[in-house]
Write a protein that holds these residues in place. Sequence first.
Motif, short mmCIF file in Angstrom:
data_model
loop_
_atom_site.label_atom_id
_atom_site.label_comp_id
_atom_site.label_asym_id
_atom_site.label_seq_id
_atom_site.Cartn_x
_atom_site.Cartn_y
_atom_site.Cartn_z
N ALA A 238 0.86 -1.18 0.00
CA ALA A 238 0.00 0.00 0.00
C ALA A 238 0.90 1.23 0.00
CB ALA A 238 -0.92 0.01 1.21
N PRO A 239 0.50 2.30 -0.67
CA PRO A 239 1.36 3.49 -0.77
C PRO A 239 1.79 4.05 0.58
CG PRO A 239 -0.48 3.66 -2.30
CD PRO A 239 -0.74 2.45 -1.46
N LEU A 240 0.89 3.98 1.58
CA LEU A 240 1.22 4.53 2.89
C LEU A 240 1.74 3.49 3.86
CD1 LEU A 240 -1.77 7.02 3.38
CD2 LEU A 240 0.51 7.47 2.43
N GLY A 241 1.93 2.25 3.37
CA GLY A 241 2.54 1.22 4.19
C GLY A 241 1.55 0.26 4.82
N THR A 242 2.11 -0.73 5.51
CA THR A 242 1.35 -1.73 6.25
C THR A 242 1.66 -1.58 7.73
OG1 THR A 242 1.43 -3.29 4.39
CG2 THR A 242 0.90 -4.20 6.55
N TYR A 243 0.61 -1.62 8.56
CA TYR A 243 0.77 -1.47 10.01
C TYR A 243 -0.01 -2.58 10.70
CZ TYR A 243 2.63 3.07 8.79
OH TYR A 243 3.39 4.08 8.25
N ALA A 244 0.43 -2.94 11.90
CA ALA A 244 -0.17 -4.07 12.60
C ALA A 244 -0.40 -3.77 14.06
CB ALA A 244 0.74 -5.31 12.48
N ILE A 245 -1.32 -4.53 14.64
CA ILE A 245 -1.44 -4.67 16.08
C ILE A 245 -1.36 -6.16 16.38
CG2 ILE A 245 -2.77 -2.57 16.46
CD1 ILE A 245 -5.31 -4.30 16.53
N LEU A 246 -1.21 -6.51 17.64
CA LEU A 246 -1.15 -7.91 18.04
C LEU A 246 -2.50 -8.37 18.56
CD1 LEU A 246 2.28 -8.18 19.89
CD2 LEU A 246 1.78 -8.52 17.45
N GLY A 247 -2.77 -9.67 18.39
CA GLY A 247 -3.98 -10.27 18.93
C GLY A 247 -3.67 -11.13 20.14
N ASN A 248 -4.71 -11.64 20.76
CA ASN A 248 -4.51 -12.44 21.98
C ASN A 248 -3.67 -13.68 21.72
OD1 ASN A 248 -7.07 -13.08 20.56
ND2 ASN A 248 -7.23 -14.74 22.06
N HIS A 249 -3.83 -14.31 20.56
CA HIS A 249 -3.04 -15.52 20.29
C HIS A 249 -1.57 -15.20 20.07
CE1 HIS A 249 -6.15 -18.65 20.13
NE2 HIS A 249 -6.95 -17.67 19.75
N ASP A 250 -1.25 -14.01 19.61
CA ASP A 250 0.15 -13.61 19.49
C ASP A 250 0.81 -13.53 20.86
OD1 ASP A 250 -0.09 -13.27 16.68
OD2 ASP A 250 -1.03 -11.33 17.00
N TRP A 251 0.02 -13.27 21.90
CA TRP A 251 0.51 -13.28 23.27
C TRP A 251 0.42 -14.66 23.90
CZ3 TRP A 251 2.94 -9.47 25.94
CH2 TRP A 251 2.93 -8.18 25.37
N TRP A 252 -0.70 -15.32 23.74
CA TRP A 252 -0.92 -16.60 24.42
C TRP A 252 0.07 -17.67 23.99
CZ3 TRP A 252 -6.97 -17.44 24.11
CH2 TRP A 252 -7.60 -16.46 24.91
N GLU A 253 0.47 -17.66 22.72
CA GLU A 253 1.36 -18.69 22.22
C GLU A 253 2.83 -18.39 22.47
OE1 GLU A 253 -0.07 -21.45 21.32
OE2 GLU A 253 -1.94 -20.37 21.69
N ASP A 254 3.11 -17.29 23.13
CA ASP A 254 4.49 -16.91 23.44
C ASP A 254 4.74 -17.23 24.92
OD1 ASP A 254 6.89 -15.48 24.07
OD2 ASP A 254 6.58 -14.26 22.28
#
Length: 294
Positions: free
Chosen positions: A108-124
């Motif tokens: 995308a011209p302005l970039g890609t941005y993310a947040i984390l979800g609960n599974h990104d925390w739970w599986e760590d």
Amino acid sequence: MGAAIGAGLSTAAYALGVEPGLRLRMTRYALTPPNWPPGFHLRLGVVADLHAGEPHMGTDRVRRVVAAANALRPDVMLFLGDLNASHRFLSRRFWPGETAALLADLRAPLGTYAILGNHDWWEDEAAQQANRGPTEAHGALERNGIPVLENTGRRLVKDGRPFWLLGLGDQWAWWGGSVRRLHRGGVDDLPATLAVADDDAPAILMAHEPDIFPQVPSRIAVTLAGHTHGGQGRLFGWAPFTASKFGNRYAYGHVVEGDRHLIVSGGLGCSVAPVRFGAPPEIVLVELGQPGAG
């Protein structure tokens, strides 16, 4: 009885084998919130709840998702969390770095941005034991050129018009041991997140779980969320189970309460079991303002 059994088997086969891994829907929302600047048109591509893992969300399937999202030609691409699947029916699990490398092809011209979800925390496990981040998913996304907005934001500009993109930390970060007492708390800080937007440019909020919405002020033009998977099973627009304390109120779609807007994506992958029925995987395009303006 034979017809009933046949219908049941057909439904089960569809829910297990067709809708989760073969269907892919593009859902478009067009809205002009009350506080949106006139003459400003912005396109947001939304990818949520990927839950990568074979057999339903393998490498080729993720690549098709990325290609389909890019084909929508958004101004900015947003990933709303939950990189990988963790249910017991996987034939192969993915590592965060593996999935993040595939998402690096989002464009995308302005970039890609993310947040984390609960599974990104739970599986760590390391993050859970230390009771703090950053998580492996956080690092994997950042290393692949996708900034993670955790209780912070970015001021972006399109056609000379500024706007804020804000990302809330996950509300269900800490695992509590059962579905009915899911979290010991989260890493979300809504006041700190809102404080980042320190001028009058319009603001968009990314929040993995939609349950924060009653606390979101009208300063936010639209809140974008995932997490619920639309209930993962829907009958006539109603989900018998949702991963939200508000039930069907924030289970799916465009919700308007007063002058505040929430859009909940049905997401792409599966949690608990690889089943979807009446809630096909989807990529979302949100258009703010009138097309042709800006």
